[in-house]
Design a protein around this motif. Sequence first.
Motif, PDB file in Angstrom:
ATOM      1  N   GLU A   1      29.098  38.504  46.320  1.00 26.37           N
ATOM      2  CA  GLU A   1      29.591  39.052  45.054  1.00 26.37           C
ATOM      3  C   GLU A   1      30.235  40.403  45.318  1.00 26.37           C
ATOM      4  OE1 GLU A   1      27.423  40.799  41.057  1.00 26.37           O
ATOM      5  OE2 GLU A   1      26.644  38.945  41.932  1.00 26.37           O
ATOM      6  N   GLY A   2      31.301  40.720  44.550  1.00 27.85           N
ATOM      7  CA  GLY A   2      31.934  42.028  44.660  1.00 27.85           C
ATOM      8  C   GLY A   2      33.101  42.052  45.620  1.00 27.85           C
ATOM      9  N   HIS A   3      33.547  43.261  45.951  1.00 34.47           N
ATOM     10  CA  HIS A   3      34.684  43.457  46.837  1.00 34.47           C
ATOM     11  C   HIS A   3      34.375  44.563  47.843  1.00 34.47           C
ATOM     12  CE1 HIS A   3      36.520  41.579  43.287  1.00 34.47           C
ATOM     13  NE2 HIS A   3      37.535  41.235  44.067  1.00 34.47           N
ATOM     14  N   ILE A   4      34.734  44.319  49.087  1.00 37.37           N
ATOM     15  CA  ILE A   4      34.629  45.336  50.126  1.00 37.37           C
ATOM     16  C   ILE A   4      35.989  45.442  50.807  1.00 37.37           C
ATOM     17  CG2 ILE A   4      33.516  46.050  52.280  1.00 37.37           C
ATOM     18  CD1 ILE A   4      31.142  44.343  51.532  1.00 37.37           C
ATOM     19  N   ARG A   5      36.503  46.647  50.896  1.00 35.72           N
ATOM     20  CA  ARG A   5      37.751  46.888  51.606  1.00 35.72           C
ATOM     21  C   ARG A   5      37.425  47.552  52.940  1.00 35.72           C
ATOM     22  NH1 ARG A   5      40.363  50.840  49.118  1.00 35.72           N
ATOM     23  NH2 ARG A   5      42.239  50.546  50.372  1.00 35.72           N
ATOM     24  N   MET A   6      38.033  47.037  54.006  1.00 37.78           N
ATOM     25  CA  MET A   6      37.803  47.580  55.339  1.00 37.78           C
ATOM     26  C   MET A   6      39.132  47.668  56.085  1.00 37.78           C
ATOM     27  SD  MET A   6      34.478  45.274  56.450  1.00 37.78           S
ATOM     28  CE  MET A   6      34.135  46.253  57.923  1.00 37.78           C
ATOM     29  N   ARG A   7      39.218  48.645  56.998  1.00 33.64           N
ATOM     30  CA  ARG A   7      40.347  48.688  57.912  1.00 33.64           C
ATOM     31  C   ARG A   7      39.783  48.484  59.304  1.00 33.64           C
ATOM     32  NH1 ARG A   7      43.282  52.619  55.828  1.00 33.64           N
ATOM     33  NH2 ARG A   7      42.201  54.292  56.922  1.00 33.64           N
ATOM     34  N   VAL A   8      40.164  47.373  59.915  1.00 35.04           N
ATOM     35  CA  VAL A   8      39.644  46.972  61.220  1.00 35.04           C
ATOM     36  C   VAL A   8      40.820  46.838  62.184  1.00 35.04           C
ATOM     37  CG1 VAL A   8      38.232  45.310  62.472  1.00 35.04           C
ATOM     38  CG2 VAL A   8      37.828  45.685  60.027  1.00 35.04           C
ATOM     39  N   ASN A   9      40.762  47.599  63.276  1.00 34.72           N
ATOM     40  CA  ASN A   9      41.862  47.594  64.252  1.00 34.72           C
ATOM     41  C   ASN A   9      43.203  47.850  63.575  1.00 34.72           C
ATOM     42  OD1 ASN A   9      39.890  47.010  66.135  1.00 34.72           O
ATOM     43  ND2 ASN A   9      40.404  44.837  66.276  1.00 34.72           N
ATOM     44  N   LEU A  10      43.190  48.812  62.658  1.00 37.03           N
ATOM     45  CA  LEU A  10      44.373  49.286  61.932  1.00 37.03           C
ATOM     46  C   LEU A  10      44.838  48.337  60.830  1.00 37.03           C
ATOM     47  CD1 LEU A  10      46.577  50.758  64.813  1.00 37.03           C
ATOM     48  CD2 LEU A  10      44.893  51.933  63.386  1.00 37.03           C
ATOM     49  N   ARG A  11      44.195  47.191  60.663  1.00 36.06           N
ATOM     50  CA  ARG A  11      44.598  46.252  59.617  1.00 36.06           C
ATOM     51  C   ARG A  11      43.601  46.286  58.471  1.00 36.06           C
ATOM     52  NH1 ARG A  11      46.681  40.713  62.615  1.00 36.06           N
ATOM     53  NH2 ARG A  11      47.804  41.694  64.337  1.00 36.06           N
ATOM     54  N   GLU A  12      44.118  46.368  57.258  1.00 37.03           N
ATOM     55  CA  GLU A  12      43.244  46.437  56.084  1.00 37.03           C
ATOM     56  C   GLU A  12      42.952  45.032  55.562  1.00 37.03           C
ATOM     57  OE1 GLU A  12      43.435  48.387  51.650  1.00 37.03           O
ATOM     58  OE2 GLU A  12      44.001  49.649  53.363  1.00 37.03           O
ATOM     59  N   ILE A  13      41.677  44.769  55.246  1.00 33.11           N
ATOM     60  CA  ILE A  13      41.271  43.475  54.705  1.00 33.11           C
ATOM     61  C   ILE A  13      40.407  43.707  53.479  1.00 33.11           C
ATOM     62  CG2 ILE A  13      41.301  42.341  56.963  1.00 33.11           C
ATOM     63  CD1 ILE A  13      38.228  42.515  56.925  1.00 33.11           C
TER      64      ILE A  13
ATOM     65  N   LEU B   1      47.315  55.029  65.339  1.00 33.82           N
ATOM     66  CA  LEU B   1      46.192  55.064  66.275  1.00 33.82           C
ATOM     67  C   LEU B   1      46.091  56.428  66.962  1.00 33.82           C
ATOM     68  CD1 LEU B   1      43.866  53.419  67.162  1.00 33.82           C
ATOM     69  CD2 LEU B   1      45.255  52.346  68.918  1.00 33.82           C
ATOM     70  N   VAL B   2      47.229  57.048  67.270  1.00 32.66           N
ATOM     71  CA  VAL B   2      47.203  58.390  67.864  1.00 32.66           C
ATOM     72  C   VAL B   2      46.554  59.379  66.898  1.00 32.66           C
ATOM     73  CG1 VAL B   2      48.617  60.310  68.673  1.00 32.66           C
ATOM     74  CG2 VAL B   2      49.224  57.977  69.319  1.00 32.66           C
ATOM     75  N   ILE B   3      46.965  59.334  65.643  1.00 33.62           N
ATOM     76  CA  ILE B   3      46.415  60.265  64.649  1.00 33.62           C
ATOM     77  C   ILE B   3      44.951  59.959  64.376  1.00 33.62           C
ATOM     78  CG2 ILE B   3      46.563  61.020  62.246  1.00 33.62           C
ATOM     79  CD1 ILE B   3      48.738  62.142  64.109  1.00 33.62           C
TER      80      ILE B   3
END
Length: 302
Positions: free
Chosen positions: A60-72, A249-251
């Motif tokens: 249930e619900g929503h989780i936003r993640m950025r993994v290896n520079l990609r947002e899911i 990735l540098v930043i």
Amino acid sequence: MKHNSISEITMSMLPDISNNLTYKDLFILGDNFDDPSLPQHRLEGHPLKMMFVILMVCLEGHIRMRVNLREITITSNHLFIAPEGSIIDMVTYDEPCKIGFLFFSNVERPYLPNTKTWMHIMSLMKNQPVLIHIRGESVHHFVECYKLIRHAISDTNLKNKDDVIKGYMHVISSYWLSEFEENEQMLLHEKTTRNEQIFDEFIELVRTYYTKHRDVSFYADKLCITPKYLSVVVKNVSGRKPMDWIRDLVILDAKAMLLNCNQNIQQISDTLHFANPSFFGKYFKESVGCSPGKYRRNEYGL
């Protein structure tokens, strides 16, 4: 000098949360099924390399993640798997949010999915984080087996505990494999295109060489294509330019060093192979909007 500025997190370093359950330091189970509220914490801008496999099911619900520079975005009835070594630098969620998770190491997993099943799953993932929608029935089976495993771990009178846990883990992994096989065409559809293959190879190269190489031509040479063609492919696949991915990735790493180590600006500039601190400062300010020193002072409240 070893470059290790992005913090590596092992299972032993994870916080001890009341509903987490560790078994022989080999894996960790956790959930908030009975209390959908989550700790008031947001991870953003502080990259962490997870030195364990992450398996997560959202009820249930929503989780936003950025993994290896990609947002899911993980929503109800989604299964998320991230291989060991994945870099996570953003996690937010909407309450109420119900999740169950399993963390384990690739190295020692005698109580986890059997080798054949797990290798099949990993081959479908191509060692990349994967998010798939699974049937409600599979979610139900996962939760039931998950609860049985927790009960087995806590049962001090249970004999042959290892065998019992292995059995439950095999049931869970079999359901996972079934869902992966049903979603195989979806998982491989984009991957089979040449452009997507080039983009994935480009991202892996960036993760390997970003501290030393920031020119698109370097990555194009590695891929045996022209810089112009690489730019077109990356733009078509991701909607962004190659330099955007390299700069991110540098930043990300620069911010991690500014916040998580005792290196001065000169040392950070050297670690990231800038010609001098002035070039590093200009590069950083163009992306973040302030100098490295000001960013460090603002984050520490100085």
